[in-house]
Design a protein around this motif. Sequence first.
Motif, mmCIF file in Angstrom:
data_model
loop_
_atom_site.group_PDB
_atom_site.id
_atom_site.type_symbol
_atom_site.label_atom_id
_atom_site.label_comp_id
_atom_site.label_asym_id
_atom_site.label_seq_id
_atom_site.Cartn_x
_atom_site.Cartn_y
_atom_site.Cartn_z
ATOM 1 N N PRO A 3 7.041 15.547 -35.504
ATOM 2 C CA PRO A 3 7.084 16.006 -36.897
ATOM 3 C C PRO A 3 7.406 14.843 -37.835
ATOM 4 O O PRO A 3 7.960 13.830 -37.415
ATOM 5 C CB PRO A 3 8.214 17.037 -36.911
ATOM 6 C CG PRO A 3 8.647 17.225 -35.517
ATOM 7 C CD PRO A 3 8.058 16.153 -34.671
ATOM 8 N N LEU A 4 7.092 14.989 -39.099
ATOM 9 C CA LEU A 4 7.379 13.962 -40.090
ATOM 10 C C LEU A 4 8.862 13.965 -40.437
ATOM 11 O O LEU A 4 9.493 15.020 -40.455
ATOM 12 C CB LEU A 4 6.571 14.213 -41.363
ATOM 13 C CG LEU A 4 5.113 13.776 -41.367
ATOM 14 C CD1 LEU A 4 4.253 14.735 -40.581
ATOM 15 C CD2 LEU A 4 4.607 13.678 -42.780
ATOM 16 N N THR A 5 9.399 12.788 -40.738
ATOM 17 C CA THR A 5 10.776 12.699 -41.210
ATOM 18 C C THR A 5 10.820 13.109 -42.681
ATOM 19 O O THR A 5 9.784 13.264 -43.324
ATOM 20 C CB THR A 5 11.318 11.263 -41.069
ATOM 21 O OG1 THR A 5 10.551 10.407 -41.923
ATOM 22 C CG2 THR A 5 11.256 10.782 -39.638
ATOM 23 N N GLU A 6 12.021 13.276 -43.224
ATOM 24 C CA GLU A 6 12.178 13.663 -44.640
ATOM 25 C C GLU A 6 11.485 12.658 -45.557
ATOM 26 O O GLU A 6 10.803 13.032 -46.504
ATOM 27 C CB GLU A 6 13.666 13.745 -44.993
ATOM 28 C CG GLU A 6 14.409 14.858 -44.320
ATOM 29 C CD GLU A 6 14.355 16.142 -45.118
ATOM 30 O OE1 GLU A 6 14.140 16.080 -46.343
ATOM 31 O OE2 GLU A 6 14.516 17.206 -44.507
ATOM 32 N N GLU A 7 11.676 11.376 -45.278
ATOM 33 C CA GLU A 7 11.088 10.324 -46.114
ATOM 34 C C GLU A 7 9.563 10.343 -46.023
ATOM 35 O O GLU A 7 8.858 10.162 -47.023
ATOM 36 C CB GLU A 7 11.636 8.959 -45.689
ATOM 37 C CG GLU A 7 11.239 7.823 -46.588
ATOM 38 C CD GLU A 7 11.808 7.939 -47.989
ATOM 39 O OE1 GLU A 7 11.122 7.491 -48.929
ATOM 40 O OE2 GLU A 7 12.919 8.460 -48.164
ATOM 41 N N VAL A 9 7.669 12.963 -45.279
ATOM 42 C CA VAL A 9 7.187 14.169 -45.970
ATOM 43 C C VAL A 9 7.149 13.929 -47.473
ATOM 44 O O VAL A 9 6.171 14.276 -48.142
ATOM 45 C CB VAL A 9 8.084 15.387 -45.633
ATOM 46 C CG1 VAL A 9 7.769 16.557 -46.543
ATOM 47 C CG2 VAL A 9 7.920 15.789 -44.183
ATOM 48 N N LYS A 10 8.185 13.307 -47.993
ATOM 49 C CA LYS A 10 8.245 13.025 -49.431
ATOM 50 C C LYS A 10 7.097 12.110 -49.850
ATOM 51 O O LYS A 10 6.412 12.358 -50.846
ATOM 52 C CB LYS A 10 9.594 12.392 -49.774
ATOM 53 C CG LYS A 10 9.791 12.106 -51.228
ATOM 54 C CD LYS A 10 11.175 11.517 -51.479
ATOM 55 C CE LYS A 10 11.333 11.166 -52.924
ATOM 56 N NZ LYS A 10 11.609 9.772 -53.145
ATOM 57 N N ASP A 42 1.437 6.320 -36.377
ATOM 58 C CA ASP A 42 1.448 6.066 -37.829
ATOM 59 C C ASP A 42 0.359 6.820 -38.596
ATOM 60 O O ASP A 42 0.201 6.616 -39.791
ATOM 61 C CB ASP A 42 1.345 4.569 -38.143
ATOM 62 C CG ASP A 42 2.621 3.834 -37.822
ATOM 63 O OD1 ASP A 42 3.690 4.480 -37.855
ATOM 64 O OD2 ASP A 42 2.556 2.624 -37.543
ATOM 65 N N ARG A 43 -0.397 7.657 -37.945
ATOM 66 C CA ARG A 43 -1.412 8.464 -38.634
ATOM 67 C C ARG A 43 -0.903 9.895 -38.766
ATOM 68 O O ARG A 43 -0.263 10.413 -37.855
ATOM 69 C CB ARG A 43 -2.727 8.448 -37.872
ATOM 70 C CG ARG A 43 -3.320 7.056 -37.785
ATOM 71 C CD ARG A 43 -4.736 7.095 -37.279
ATOM 72 N NE ARG A 43 -5.265 5.791 -36.951
ATOM 73 C CZ ARG A 43 -5.699 4.912 -37.837
ATOM 74 N NH1 ARG A 43 -5.640 5.199 -39.107
ATOM 75 N NH2 ARG A 43 -6.177 3.748 -37.463
ATOM 76 N N VAL A 44 -1.211 10.516 -39.899
ATOM 77 C CA VAL A 44 -0.755 11.880 -40.161
ATOM 78 C C VAL A 44 -1.926 12.831 -39.933
ATOM 79 O O VAL A 44 -3.012 12.657 -40.502
ATOM 80 C CB VAL A 44 -0.234 12.018 -41.612
ATOM 81 C CG1 VAL A 44 0.139 13.458 -41.896
ATOM 82 C CG2 VAL A 44 0.961 11.112 -41.823
#
Length: 179
Positions: A3-7, A9-10, A42-44
């Motif tokens: 999952p993405l971290t808070e940073e 996601v922002k 590093d890819r979303v």
Amino acid sequence: MRPLTEEEVKTLFEKLAKYIGRNITHLIDRQDDPHCFRVHRDRVYYVSEAIMRKATSVNPHLMSLGVCFGKFTKTGKFRLHVTCLEYLAQYAKFKVWVKPNGEMPFMYGNHILKAHLGRITEDTPEHQGVVIYSMADVPLGFGVTAKSTQDARKMDPTGVIVFHQADVGEYLRNEDTLV
């Protein structure tokens, strides 16, 4: 795949908000099948939660899963890929239509000039993310406006209206690095 971290996601949502505004909620809260964002090398990726759960068994050998929305650079910035064009076009707030004589220069990576501008969404601000369409409403790519709608009307035909970000020609030019 994590999952993405808070940073992260922002950073991702700030970039998506430039193009689709508050319609980001439509990406996450889908009625038909819940989707989520995941990071892999590093890819979303934008993937269905059901498919993501099934993919955990092949995780070490996984190349990609779902739709690649972009990648995080080494400096922590997020860069959208043309592979997310389908979703950006679906939820875009501001749109630009290009005349047929301007389609090929845009798909070769050039900016959109006033001479190539067919239509533009009213009240488009300067430095706003836009989705580029052909006059037949086919999404060609996306970019950032160089001038607002009002300023664009006063420009000369050789002035740049939209800065190029990504186009469907990248599928051919960068096919080895898109995955």
